[in-house]
Each structure stands twice: as structure tokens, then as C-alpha cells.
Design an enzyme around this catalytic site. Structure first.
Site, PDB file in Angstrom:
ATOM      1  N   TYR A   1      20.634  10.043 -12.186  1.00  0.00           N
ATOM      2  CA  TYR A   1      19.644   8.986 -12.387  1.00  0.00           C
ATOM      3  C   TYR A   1      18.324   9.242 -11.649  1.00  0.00           C
ATOM      4  CZ  TYR A   1      17.446   4.382 -12.322  1.00  0.00           C
ATOM      5  OH  TYR A   1      16.537   3.355 -12.419  1.00  0.00           O
TER       6      TYR A   1
ATOM      7  N   LYS B   1      14.592   9.933 -13.408  1.00  0.00           N
ATOM      8  CA  LYS B   1      13.494   8.999 -13.159  1.00  0.00           C
ATOM      9  C   LYS B   1      12.306   9.716 -12.530  1.00  0.00           C
ATOM     10  CE  LYS B   1      13.489   5.030 -13.667  1.00  0.00           C
ATOM     11  NZ  LYS B   1      13.016   4.212 -14.811  1.00  0.00           N
TER      12      LYS B   1
END
Length: 350
Positions: free
Chosen positions: A145, A149
Site C-alpha cells: 500500500y 501510494k
């Protein structure tokens, strides 16, 4: 346009666009599901809901016609023993790249991206981190993640100053959001309540309680996006920058912070604090075992080593630059945020 506007943070942004953003004439929401106002605010301005994914460039190109500002909130979070790495890359990175293309095709003026403080979190504490002294780590604490991002954030900031189809310049900005609590929360406090429910009403404490955490009320995070949009409208020199945006929620240990939300449901913290190192090593060993077995069978563990590590690190950030340059000042006090949140968590369906 608010991508992910039917979700947790997106709903709070839409609410404030309706009630505290006089410069906004019309609101559009793009999400995988139909927008449904679950906060109960008054809809004073026209709002339309577009069902679609940021991975579909044709939908984006059509939906952005006539749009001045994009708040890009949509993203995929996948944790657990076997995170969906491909899904996160497709949505968080490729979806953001598609959205930038669609903005350039439609002469969108401003693009404000929702990043996360996870893009700077490795295995070391961060105390009063700011934009100048806090860089991405050599290894992210969470798998998948934060990396996706951060890659998307880099795409957004690199796009600042890119000419659009009519020759104007796209201005971009990234806001690095803290872990949020409040109405609609699908993760933070909600997971703590579910863990307590599944353990006979007790949330087990891990660690000695000295690590400080910095959650943020979702309404204040939402307000930061509107402040950023207004300031970026009149000051192109802010384009290409990123900001940390914590509010005034007291910094405290995550278990201490969760206690009133547990109590309002009739739950409690365990009286025993389990040693962090012991639990952490046990989970690391368990992960090695289940990953070795994964070609034959996939077993999802109830907790991850990196999550236990996360809540036993001191992670605090400064909003000084956002306050100075974006005019960001939290509009919900810690006490108001707590009371709104208590009411929500008391009655939410687990």
C-alpha cells in the site's frame, strides 16, 4: 470532482463542499457505488454521481468535462497475510495516471491528491515529522500500500505545471493524511471494536503503552482539501508540494485513545499488557510458516506483525507548513470530534 466521494473521507469532503465552500458551484462524485449522503448534511448545490473506476480512462474523460478541481481520494487498501498487490497497483498507480491524463484532456485547473503518512513510515519512530526532515524509508513498514501510494504521489507532483489541451497549466498538490477516525470509519476504531467483540468484549493490549500515536478526525482532514483548493487557486507557487495535515487530536497511545470508544459499546481493554517483542516474534514466525504453506493452502492470520509494530511506534507529524501556506486550521475541536465519533461508534453496525 471527488473521486471516492461515496466513501469515508470522500463523504466528509462532499459535506464541507456543500456547507463551507462558497467558491464551489457544483459537485460531482466518482465512485464504484452510487453516492448516498449518509452524513445527513443539506445538499445546497447540485451534485451528480458517476459510477465508475479510475482504471477506466473513457469514463474519466467524460466525467471530467467542465470540472475545475479534482480531489483524488479513491484508492485501494489491502492488508492481511496476503495483500492484493496487483489490485493496489492497478488502482492506486495506474488509476492515478489515468486521472491525470483525463484532467489534461479536459483542461482541469487543480488536482489535489490524497496521500498518506504511510509513505514515510519504515521501522523507526518519527517524532514531529515535517516536510523537510521526513523522507520515504528504504523499506516501507507495510507491504504494497505505501509503495503504490508513494508512486502515485510522485506522478501527481511531477504533473504539476503540465500544459493541458487548451494550453493552460495543471496545478497539483498532495496531502498526506494520518489515520482517521469518525463517522463512516471502515478501519481504525471499527477494527478495534470488532476485535473486542470477537474476544468476549475485550481488546487485548500489546506493548507497554509508551508509544504515541496521532489519529486525526476525518472532518478536519476533509477541511484540509478545501483549504488547499482555495489557496492553490490563487497561488500557483504552491503547486508541486506535499503537506502533512494532522489536527489537534491529543497524541496518546493507541489503546488509550480507543478506550472511550470501547466503553461506549460496553467493551474494555485487557488488564494485562502483552509484551510487544514476544508477540511480534511469534507473528513473524507464524507468517513464515503460512507463507511456506501458501502453495498448498492459504491461511490468513488474525493479526500481522507489521500492524503490531505500527501501534508500538511513536509516529507524530507537524502541520505547521499546511497552517502557514494553506491557511489550514482544524474546524472541529478535539472534544467536538470525540463527541461526534462516540455517537457514531455507539450505534454503528459491527
Amino acid at each position: 470532482m471527488v473521486t471516492g466521494g461515496a466513501g469515508f473521507l470522500g463523504q466528509h469532503i462532499v459535506s464541507l463542499l456543500q456547507t463551507k465552500a462558497p467558491h464551489v458551484r457544483e459537485i460531482r462524485v466518482l465512485d464504484l457505488k452510487l453516492y448516498n449522503n449518509f452524513l445527513g448534511h443539506s445538499d445546497r448545490k447540485p451534485i451528480s454521481s458517476v459510477i465508475g473506476s479510475v482504471t477506466d480512462l473513457s469514463i474519466l474523460a467524460e466525467a471530467l468535462k467542465g470540472v475545475d478541481s479534482v480531489y483524488h481520494i479513491a484508492g485501494k487498501i489491502s492488508y492481511g497475510t496476503f495483500p492484493d498487490f496487483k489490485g493496489m497497483y492497478n488502482i492506486n498507480v495506474e488509476g492515478t495516471a489515468n486521472l491525470i491524463k483525463a484532467c489534461l484532456l479536459n483542461d482541469v485547473k487543480r488536482f489535489i491528491y490524497c496521500s498518506t503518512v504511510d509513505v514515510v513510515i519504515g521501522y523507526d519512530d518519527i517524532i514531529d515529522g515535517n516536510e523537510a526532515n521526513t523522507a520515504p524509508p528504504t523499506e516501507f513498514l507495510f507491504p504494497g500500500y505505501p509503495e503504490t501510494k508513494y508512486k502515485a504521489e510522485c506522478l501527481v507532483l511531477k504533473a504539476n505545471g503540465t500544459p493541458t489541451q487548451n494550453g493552460s497549466l495543471l496545478q497539483t498538490m498532495s496531502l498526506r493524511a494520518n489515520v482517521m477516525y469518525g463517522e463512516g470509519d471502515p478501519y481504525y476504531i471499527t477494527n478495534g471494536l470488532r476485535n473486542a467483540r470477537d474476544s468476549n468484549g475485550t481488546l487485548y493490549q500489546v506493548g507497554n503503552g509508551t508509544a504515541l500515536f496521532q489519529p486525526v478526525y476525518v472532518g478536519n482532514t476533509a477541511w484540509a482539501f478545501i483549504c488547499a483548493d482555495k489557496e492553490l487557486t490563487g497561488n500557483s507557487k504552491l503547486g508541486g508540494k506535499f503537506y502533512f495535515i494532522p489536527d489537534d487530536t491529543p497524541q496518546q497511545n493507541t489503546f488509550e485513545f480507543m478506550e472511550p470508544f470501547l466503553e461506549v459499546r460496553g467493551y474494555r481493554l485487557s488488564s494485562i499488557k502483552f509484551p510487544f517483542r514476544l508477540v511480534y516474534i511469534f507473528l513473524l514466525f507464524s507468517e513464515l510458516v503460512v507463507k511456506a504453506l501458501s502453495p498448498l493452502i492459504k491461511i490468513n492470520l488474525p493479526a500481522e506483525s507489521y500492524s503490531v509494530k505500527y501501534i508500538n511506534m511513536t509516529l507524530t507529524f507537524s502541520s505547521m507548513r499546511a497552517r502557514q501556506e494553506l491557511g489550514f486550521k482544524p474546524i472541529f475541536s478535539p472534544e467536538e470530534a470525540k463527541q461526534r465519533s462516540l455517537l457514531y461508534y455507539k450505534h454503528m453496525e459491527l
